[in-house]
Design an enzyme around this catalytic site. Structure first.
Site, PDB file in Angstrom:
ATOM      1  N   TYR A   1      -7.105   5.619  -2.032  1.00  0.00           N
ATOM      2  CA  TYR A   1      -7.196   6.395  -0.476  1.00  0.00           C
ATOM      3  C   TYR A   1      -7.202   7.742  -0.417  1.00  0.00           C
ATOM      4  CZ  TYR A   1      -4.743   7.361   3.971  1.00  0.00           C
ATOM      5  OH  TYR A   1      -4.356   7.592   5.208  1.00  0.00           O
ATOM      6  N   LYS A  29     -10.090  10.137   1.709  1.00  0.00           N
ATOM      7  CA  LYS A  29      -9.703  11.108   2.676  1.00  0.00           C
ATOM      8  C   LYS A  29     -10.160  12.556   2.459  1.00  0.00           C
ATOM      9  CE  LYS A  29      -8.293   9.483   6.336  1.00  0.00           C
ATOM     10  NZ  LYS A  29      -8.913   8.909   7.214  1.00  0.00           N
ATOM     11  N   PHE A  74      -2.814   1.816  15.711  1.00  0.00           N
ATOM     12  CA  PHE A  74      -1.703   2.792  16.259  1.00  0.00           C
ATOM     13  C   PHE A  74      -1.921   3.547  16.432  1.00  0.00           C
ATOM     14  CE2 PHE A  74       1.815   4.502  13.785  1.00  0.00           C
ATOM     15  CZ  PHE A  74       2.981   4.860  15.048  1.00  0.00           C
ATOM     16  N   ILE A  75      -2.104   4.840  15.825  1.00  0.00           N
ATOM     17  CA  ILE A  75      -3.097   6.209  16.683  1.00  0.00           C
ATOM     18  C   ILE A  75      -3.604   6.162  17.630  1.00  0.00           C
ATOM     19  CG2 ILE A  75      -3.653   8.681  15.939  1.00  0.00           C
ATOM     20  CD1 ILE A  75      -1.727   7.799  13.565  1.00  0.00           C
TER      21      ILE A  75
END
Length: 332
Positions: A152, A156, A11-12
């Site tokens: 998650y 990160k 997407f990004i």
């Protein structure tokens, strides 16, 4: 400039690569076209990017270090923007191994390649989920972020620490940015806006978690891309610190929020979707999901000081733009 962007079929990454290509840069994308969600959506994004002569794609997984190094050596990028990751907060509860492989091992291989081959600026994506159990709003980059709510978020946060050590030991100029609930055209099918629109057009109920009492600092994807492109030129090794800076005292490393600082209630987000679709949602209210937080709000002060910019697109503009794309994409 020559850019290497990981996750260009995502997407990004797709939006960023398209912006860079329109500005006349060369872009090589790296993506493994995983089956986490509809691979055709990824193929269609890639097909659009391949209409630009200055774009090429390497179909490989970042976990494959020899393949990544070979691609890096072939293309010799000036700037690397690392966006590829295993996304999804809830998916990490049932599939933790995917996050260790993609986010930890994949990012380690990117850092190693940057060390071995050199790069003018390495930029990489983190997440607002890194703030975890923090309650004080808005979230500032200088806040402690030591209570992740999901694996998650933990992976990160770990990549931020890994990158700082590489910046310190090997002098790799590095900027990490924390994203805040990005949405817009070509978004992921597992994201709320996509799921809500799909259900509403089928007259199915939508699942509203947290009993609808959550709020998010929604960030329109074009605003996010604008911020990233501006940060490309803000190299940590070339400028003195500004007020509230996160520039490391021992490394060319900086952490920056990308969010507008204007959270919207989830119910307002749904209301904008109802207006854009021209029909009410059938709502099923449910408790908060594991790993979720009730509210997020970014402090955009550092981003603004560094770039003169902060995200401004309101949901009343961004949600209809998504709906226009969604209708066209699925011929609705």
């Amino acid at each position: 400039m020559r850019f290497l962007v990981t996750g260009t079929a995502g997407f990004i990454g797709f939006h960023l690569a398209q912006r860079l290509l329109r500005e006349g840069h060369q872009v090589v994308g790296i993506d493994n076209f995983s089956t986490y969600y509809d691979p055709q959506l990824k193929e269609d994004r890639n097909t659009i990017l391949e209409t630009y002569p200055a774009f090429s794609v390497e179909r490989l997984s970042l976990e494959n270090a020899p393949a990544l190094n070979a691609a890096w050596k072939r293309h010799q990028p000036d700037v690397v923007v690392h966006l590829a990751a295993q996304a999804g907060v809830r998916y990490s509860i049932e599939h933790p191994q995917a996050y260790i492989s993609s986010n930890i091992v994949g990012t380690f291989n990117v850092l190693e390649a940057a060390r071995q081959h050199g790069v003018k600026h390495l930029l990489a994506a983190s997440t607002s989920s890194a703030y975890g159990a923090n309650l004080e709003m808005p979230f500032r980059e200088t806040d402690k972020a030591v209570h992740p709510m999901t694996l998650y978020a933990a992976t990160k946060s770990a990549t931020e620490l890994m990158a700082h050590s590489y910046a310190h030991l090997f002098g790799v100029p590095t900027t990490f940015f924390r994203f805040f609930t990005v949405y817009g055209p070509w978004g992921r099918p597992d994201m709320a806006l996509f799921k809500f629109a799909n259900a509403m057009l089928k007259d199915d109920p939508i699942e509203v978690y947290g009993e609808g009492r959550m709020s998010r600092d929604f960030t329109y994807v074009d605003d996010l891309v604008e911020a990233i492109t501006r940060l490309v030129l803000v190299i940590p090794s070339e400028r003195p610190p500004v007020e509230g800076d996160t520039l490391s005292p021992v490394a060319p490393f900086r952490l920056v929020n990308i969010g507008g600082g204007k959270p919207s209630p989830l119910m307002d987000y749904i209301e904008e979707l109802e207006k854009a679709l021209g029909k009410p949602a059938i709502k099923t209210f449910l408790p908060m999901q594991d790993g979720d937080v009730p509210n997020t709000t970014a402090s955009p002060a550092l981003l603004q000081r560094l770039t003169g910019y902060k995200p401004e697109t309101p949901i009343g503009v961004g949600v209809p733009a998504f709906v226009d794309w969604f209708r066209q994409r699925y011929d609705l």
